[in-house]
Write a protein that holds these residues in place. Structure first.
Motif, PDB file in Angstrom:
ATOM      1  N   PHE A  64       0.855  -1.191   0.000  1.00  0.00           N
ATOM      2  CA  PHE A  64       0.000   0.000   0.000  1.00  0.00           C
ATOM      3  C   PHE A  64       0.891   1.241   0.000  1.00  0.00           C
ATOM      4  O   PHE A  64       1.874   1.289   0.730  1.00  0.00           O
ATOM      5  N   HIS A  65       0.491   2.240  -0.788  1.00  0.00           N
ATOM      6  CA  HIS A  65       1.307   3.436  -0.930  1.00  0.00           C
ATOM      7  C   HIS A  65       0.536   4.680  -0.502  1.00  0.00           C
ATOM      8  O   HIS A  65      -0.695   4.728  -0.567  1.00  0.00           O
ATOM      9  N   ASP A  66       1.289   5.669  -0.096  1.00  0.00           N
ATOM     10  CA  ASP A  66       0.747   6.962   0.296  1.00  0.00           C
ATOM     11  C   ASP A  66      -0.179   7.489  -0.796  1.00  0.00           C
ATOM     12  O   ASP A  66       0.176   7.483  -1.977  1.00  0.00           O
ATOM     13  N   GLY A  67      -1.375   7.919  -0.416  1.00  0.00           N
ATOM     14  CA  GLY A  67      -2.328   8.492  -1.363  1.00  0.00           C
ATOM     15  C   GLY A  67      -3.305   7.501  -1.967  1.00  0.00           C
ATOM     16  O   GLY A  67      -4.303   7.909  -2.564  1.00  0.00           O
ATOM     17  N   GLN A  68      -3.040   6.206  -1.834  1.00  0.00           N
ATOM     18  CA  GLN A  68      -3.980   5.226  -2.371  1.00  0.00           C
ATOM     19  C   GLN A  68      -5.236   5.174  -1.507  1.00  0.00           C
ATOM     20  O   GLN A  68      -5.276   5.695  -0.395  1.00  0.00           O
ATOM     21  N   ILE A  69      -6.253   4.516  -2.047  1.00  0.00           N
ATOM     22  CA  ILE A  69      -7.493   4.309  -1.304  1.00  0.00           C
ATOM     23  C   ILE A  69      -7.621   2.822  -1.003  1.00  0.00           C
ATOM     24  O   ILE A  69      -7.495   1.980  -1.901  1.00  0.00           O
TER      25      ILE A  69
END
Length: 143
Positions: A64-69
């Motif tokens: 999971f990455h920063d900014g994903q939902i």
């Protein structure tokens, strides 16, 4: 003179996305964050999705990455080893649950972050199980 065309019907669904809901790092308070209700093409959402949360930070990389939902199924429990949305003492996280003989821990996937031990006097709330993720740009054109 006129050409007959068939309209494509796209099933849309309204869903809440919490803006600053979960931290993949230091923790954010879930209910304080703003939320928006958006109409999204159902083909983007995993079956049984209850709500979405925006991810902040890098502790759950590389998954999971920063900014994903993160798309979440709201439920009161998460199985050992599953990724969920938790509030520990009022701070919201996306983490993997580890429950073993050494206790309960919220685990980051990024190895540079230490596990967070849940103490016996801590309050741990479970908001649900993470089903899938999307890049924020994937929903922008569908809202």
């Amino acid at each position: 003179m006129y050409e007959k065309q068939t309209a494509k019907i796209i099933p849309f669904r309204s869903i809440d996305i919490f803006e600053n809901a979960v931290s993949a790092g230091t923790g954010n308070f879930l209910v304080d964050g703003p939320k928006e209700t958006v109409g999204i093409d159902e083909s983007i959402l995993p079956e049984d999705t209850t709500f979405g949360v925006r991810i902040s930070g890098d502790s759950m990389e590389p998954e999971f990455h920063d900014g994903q939902i993160a798309w979440v199924l709201q439920q009161e429990s998460v199985a050992n080893g599953e990724i969920g949305i938790f509030a520990l003492n009022g701070e919201a996280y996306i983490k993997k649950l580890q429950n073993d003989k050494d206790g309960i821990f919220l685990i980051s996937l990024n190895e540079k972050y230490a596990p967070i031990k849940v103490g016996e006097n801590d309050r741990l709330d479970i908001f649900g199980k993470v089903l899938e993720k999307s890049n924020a740009s994937a929903i922008t054109g569908h809202c």
